[in-house]
Design a protein around this motif. Structure first.
Motif, PDB file in Angstrom:
ATOM      1  N   SER A  56       0.816  -1.219   0.000  1.00 22.25           N
ATOM      2  CA  SER A  56       0.000   0.000   0.000  1.00 22.25           C
ATOM      3  C   SER A  56       0.849   1.268   0.000  1.00 22.25           C
ATOM      4  CB  SER A  56      -0.950  -0.001   1.198  1.00 22.25           C
ATOM      5  OG  SER A  56      -0.217  -0.036   2.413  1.00 22.25           O
ATOM      6  N   GLY A  57       2.128   1.163  -0.342  1.00 21.65           N
ATOM      7  CA  GLY A  57       2.987   2.343  -0.353  1.00 21.65           C
ATOM      8  C   GLY A  57       3.323   2.800   1.057  1.00 21.65           C
ATOM      9  N   PHE A  58       3.830   4.033   1.153  1.00 22.68           N
ATOM     10  CA  PHE A  58       4.243   4.571   2.451  1.00 22.68           C
ATOM     11  C   PHE A  58       4.013   6.077   2.447  1.00 22.68           C
ATOM     12  CE2 PHE A  58       6.976   5.794   5.929  1.00 22.68           C
ATOM     13  CZ  PHE A  58       7.059   4.684   6.755  1.00 22.68           C
ATOM     14  N   TRP A  59       3.244   6.564   3.438  1.00 23.19           N
ATOM     15  CA  TRP A  59       2.970   7.998   3.592  1.00 23.19           C
ATOM     16  C   TRP A  59       4.076   8.622   4.431  1.00 23.19           C
ATOM     17  CZ3 TRP A  59      -0.522  10.360   0.738  1.00 23.19           C
ATOM     18  CH2 TRP A  59      -1.547   9.593   0.173  1.00 23.19           C
ATOM     19  N   HIS A  60       4.789   9.577   3.839  1.00 25.21           N
ATOM     20  CA  HIS A  60       5.882  10.268   4.520  1.00 25.21           C
ATOM     21  C   HIS A  60       5.455  11.619   5.097  1.00 25.21           C
ATOM     22  CE1 HIS A  60       9.344   7.685   3.536  1.00 25.21           C
ATOM     23  NE2 HIS A  60       8.545   7.288   2.560  1.00 25.21           N
ATOM     24  N   TRP A  61       4.335  12.160   4.599  1.00 18.64           N
ATOM     25  CA  TRP A  61       3.897  13.469   5.085  1.00 18.64           C
ATOM     26  C   TRP A  61       2.487  13.732   4.625  1.00 18.64           C
ATOM     27  CZ3 TRP A  61       6.149  18.743   3.109  1.00 18.64           C
ATOM     28  CH2 TRP A  61       5.978  19.737   4.085  1.00 18.64           C
ATOM     29  N   THR A  62       1.657  14.212   5.541  1.00 19.96           N
ATOM     30  CA  THR A  62       0.319  14.696   5.203  1.00 19.96           C
ATOM     31  C   THR A  62       0.067  15.964   6.005  1.00 19.96           C
ATOM     32  OG1 THR A  62      -0.692  13.278   6.908  1.00 19.96           O
ATOM     33  CG2 THR A  62      -0.652  12.411   4.653  1.00 19.96           C
ATOM     34  N   VAL A  63      -0.345  17.002   5.307  1.00 19.53           N
ATOM     35  CA  VAL A  63      -0.682  18.277   5.940  1.00 19.53           C
ATOM     36  C   VAL A  63      -1.947  18.797   5.286  1.00 19.53           C
ATOM     37  CG1 VAL A  63       0.101  20.600   6.558  1.00 19.53           C
ATOM     38  CG2 VAL A  63       1.785  18.829   6.049  1.00 19.53           C
ATOM     39  N   ALA A  64      -2.906  19.214   6.064  1.00 19.19           N
ATOM     40  CA  ALA A  64      -4.141  19.786   5.529  1.00 19.19           C
ATOM     41  C   ALA A  64      -4.447  21.104   6.236  1.00 19.19           C
ATOM     42  CB  ALA A  64      -5.304  18.818   5.700  1.00 19.19           C
ATOM     43  N   ASN A  65      -5.441  21.784   5.710  1.00 18.87           N
ATOM     44  CA  ASN A  65      -5.967  23.022   6.290  1.00 18.87           C
ATOM     45  C   ASN A  65      -4.949  24.167   6.274  1.00 18.87           C
ATOM     46  OD1 ASN A  65      -8.083  21.283   6.670  1.00 18.87           O
ATOM     47  ND2 ASN A  65      -7.822  21.113   8.863  1.00 18.87           N
ATOM     48  N   ILE A  66      -4.103  24.167   5.245  1.00 13.17           N
ATOM     49  CA  ILE A  66      -3.201  25.294   5.027  1.00 13.17           C
ATOM     50  C   ILE A  66      -4.045  26.422   4.438  1.00 13.17           C
ATOM     51  CG2 ILE A  66      -1.180  26.106   3.745  1.00 13.17           C
ATOM     52  CD1 ILE A  66      -0.298  23.084   3.619  1.00 13.17           C
ATOM     53  N   PRO A  67      -4.076  27.599   5.054  1.00 15.56           N
ATOM     54  CA  PRO A  67      -4.944  28.677   4.572  1.00 15.56           C
ATOM     55  C   PRO A  67      -4.686  29.032   3.104  1.00 15.56           C
ATOM     56  CG  PRO A  67      -4.063  29.207   6.738  1.00 15.56           C
ATOM     57  CD  PRO A  67      -3.341  27.975   6.263  1.00 15.56           C
ATOM     58  N   ALA A  68      -5.735  29.486   2.435  1.00 12.77           N
ATOM     59  CA  ALA A  68      -5.682  29.784   1.000  1.00 12.77           C
ATOM     60  C   ALA A  68      -4.709  30.905   0.656  1.00 12.77           C
ATOM     61  CB  ALA A  68      -7.075  30.115   0.486  1.00 12.77           C
ATOM     62  N   ASP A  69      -4.368  31.762   1.626  1.00 12.95           N
ATOM     63  CA  ASP A  69      -3.429  32.848   1.325  1.00 12.95           C
ATOM     64  C   ASP A  69      -1.967  32.426   1.499  1.00 12.95           C
ATOM     65  OD1 ASP A  69      -3.452  32.716   4.105  1.00 12.95           O
ATOM     66  OD2 ASP A  69      -3.647  34.879   4.393  1.00 12.95           O
ATOM     67  N   VAL A  70      -1.729  31.173   1.872  1.00 12.01           N
ATOM     68  CA  VAL A  70      -0.379  30.641   2.004  1.00 12.01           C
ATOM     69  C   VAL A  70      -0.037  29.889   0.714  1.00 12.01           C
ATOM     70  CG1 VAL A  70       1.105  29.020   3.266  1.00 12.01           C
ATOM     71  CG2 VAL A  70      -0.548  30.440   4.502  1.00 12.01           C
ATOM     72  N   GLN A  90      -0.999  18.359  10.651  1.00 10.21           N
ATOM     73  CA  GLN A  90      -0.175  17.285  10.103  1.00 10.21           C
ATOM     74  C   GLN A  90      -0.727  15.958  10.596  1.00 10.21           C
ATOM     75  OE1 GLN A  90       4.184  18.222   9.352  1.00 10.21           O
ATOM     76  NE2 GLN A  90       3.877  19.074  11.402  1.00 10.21           N
ATOM     77  N   GLY A  91      -0.886  15.023   9.670  1.00  8.53           N
ATOM     78  CA  GLY A  91      -1.416  13.719  10.018  1.00  8.53           C
ATOM     79  C   GLY A  91      -0.326  12.729  10.386  1.00  8.53           C
ATOM     80  N   ARG A  92      -0.774  11.588  10.871  1.00  6.63           N
ATOM     81  CA  ARG A  92       0.123  10.503  11.267  1.00  6.63           C
ATOM     82  C   ARG A  92       0.679   9.847  10.008  1.00  6.63           C
ATOM     83  NH1 ARG A  92      -1.447   5.479  11.545  1.00  6.63           N
ATOM     84  NH2 ARG A  92      -3.620   6.036  11.901  1.00  6.63           N
ATOM     85  N   THR A  93       1.983   9.846   9.893  1.00  7.09           N
ATOM     86  CA  THR A  93       2.628   9.192   8.755  1.00  7.09           C
ATOM     87  C   THR A  93       2.723   7.696   9.028  1.00  7.09           C
ATOM     88  OG1 THR A  93       4.873   9.325   9.623  1.00  7.09           O
ATOM     89  CG2 THR A  93       4.041  11.263   8.418  1.00  7.09           C
ATOM     90  N   ASP A  94       3.282   6.972   8.081  1.00  8.99           N
ATOM     91  CA  ASP A  94       3.480   5.549   8.301  1.00  8.99           C
ATOM     92  C   ASP A  94       4.646   5.265   9.236  1.00  8.99           C
ATOM     93  OD1 ASP A  94       1.232   4.721   6.940  1.00  8.99           O
ATOM     94  OD2 ASP A  94       2.266   4.603   5.016  1.00  8.99           O
ATOM     95  N   TYR A  95       5.331   6.310   9.682  1.00 10.23           N
ATOM     96  CA  TYR A  95       6.295   6.171  10.780  1.00 10.23           C
ATOM     97  C   TYR A  95       5.577   6.111  12.121  1.00 10.23           C
ATOM     98  CZ  TYR A  95      10.334   7.084   7.767  1.00 10.23           C
ATOM     99  OH  TYR A  95      11.294   6.995   6.803  1.00 10.23           O
ATOM    100  N   GLY A  96       4.270   6.438  12.137  1.00  4.38           N
ATOM    101  CA  GLY A  96       3.480   6.331  13.358  1.00  4.38           C
ATOM    102  C   GLY A  96       3.275   7.621  14.103  1.00  4.38           C
ATOM    103  N   GLN A  97       3.730   8.738  13.539  1.00  3.28           N
ATOM    104  CA  GLN A  97       3.567  10.027  14.214  1.00  3.28           C
ATOM    105  C   GLN A  97       3.352  11.123  13.180  1.00  3.28           C
ATOM    106  OE1 GLN A  97       7.261   9.800  16.245  1.00  3.28           O
ATOM    107  NE2 GLN A  97       8.421  10.760  14.623  1.00  3.28           N
ATOM    108  N   PRO A  98       2.797  12.254  13.614  1.00  2.00           N
ATOM    109  CA  PRO A  98       2.598  13.369  12.694  1.00  2.00           C
ATOM    110  C   PRO A  98       3.929  14.030  12.328  1.00  2.00           C
ATOM    111  CG  PRO A  98       1.248  13.632  14.678  1.00  2.00           C
ATOM    112  CD  PRO A  98       2.189  12.506  14.919  1.00  2.00           C
ATOM    113  N   GLY A  99       3.946  14.699  11.208  1.00  2.00           N
ATOM    114  CA  GLY A  99       5.122  15.435  10.764  1.00  2.00           C
ATOM    115  C   GLY A  99       5.861  14.698   9.668  1.00  2.00           C
ATOM    116  N   PHE A 100       6.746  15.416   9.018  1.00  2.00           N
ATOM    117  CA  PHE A 100       7.505  14.848   7.911  1.00  2.00           C
ATOM    118  C   PHE A 100       8.431  13.740   8.376  1.00  2.00           C
ATOM    119  CE2 PHE A 100      11.313  14.751   5.203  1.00  2.00           C
ATOM    120  CZ  PHE A 100      10.722  14.530   3.970  1.00  2.00           C
ATOM    121  N   GLY A 101       8.468  12.656   7.610  1.00  2.00           N
ATOM    122  CA  GLY A 101       9.416  11.568   7.823  1.00  2.00           C
ATOM    123  C   GLY A 101      10.128  11.306   6.506  1.00  2.00           C
ATOM    124  N   GLY A 102      11.412  11.467   6.489  1.00  2.00           N
ATOM    125  CA  GLY A 102      12.181  11.385   5.259  1.00  2.00           C
ATOM    126  C   GLY A 102      12.283   9.991   4.659  1.00  2.00           C
TER     127      GLY A 102
END
Length: 159
Positions: A56-70, A90-102
């Protein structure tokens, strides 16, 4: 105008720099976008590796609700101590925690693709939390995406 994604850190079709590799820098890359369609009320960003040997692949980063003026995230914005807009989640990545995982592909598995995507979203806030997986972010984005733009870089762990 075409919705586009650019970066000062990664080149589309290039090799992912060490700064975005889990064991070498583990910093989210600079991302900048332009040409969002009319009706855009927020943005979301994801980083996904479809080549991970998981089925199912691997999610390294998810971020939502960034304002439209950004329209830009600085290098490290998704890393600990980073400077994301207050409303962003920031959502939970497949590393098991929120934030970017390289990038961290297994040794000898060949090059993996890392797809960084920005989504123009038709609502100010998706119904997601820091505990939600990439699949939950993706499900919500499926119903609220007006446009998306991507950059793809590769990385191989030669062991």
């Amino acid at each position: 105008m075409t919705f586009t994604l650019t970066s000062n850190d990664i080149a589309d079709g290039g090799v992912l720099p060490d700064a975005q590799v889990h064991e070498k820098g583990n910093q989210s890359p600079h991302l900048s976008w332009s040409g969002a369609p009319e009706g855009t009320k927020s943005f979301a960003v994801t980083c996904y590796d479809p080549d991970a040997p998981t089925g199912s692949g691997f999610w390294h980063w998810t971020v939502a609700n960034i304002p439209a003026d950004v329209t830009e995230l600085a290098t490290g914005a998704g890393s600990p101590g980073g400077d994301l807009p207050t409303a962003a989640v920031q959502g939970r990545t497949d590393y098991g925690q929120p934030g970017f995982g390289g990038a961290a592909p297994p040794p000898g598995h060949g090059p993996h693709r890392y797809i960084f995507t920005v989504f123009a979203v038709d609502t100010e806030a998706l119904d997601v939390t820091a505990d939600d997986s990439g699949a939950v972010f993706g499900f919500n984005l499926h119903f609220h995406t007006l446009a998306k733009a991507s950059l793809t870089a590769t990385y191989e762990n030669r062991g």
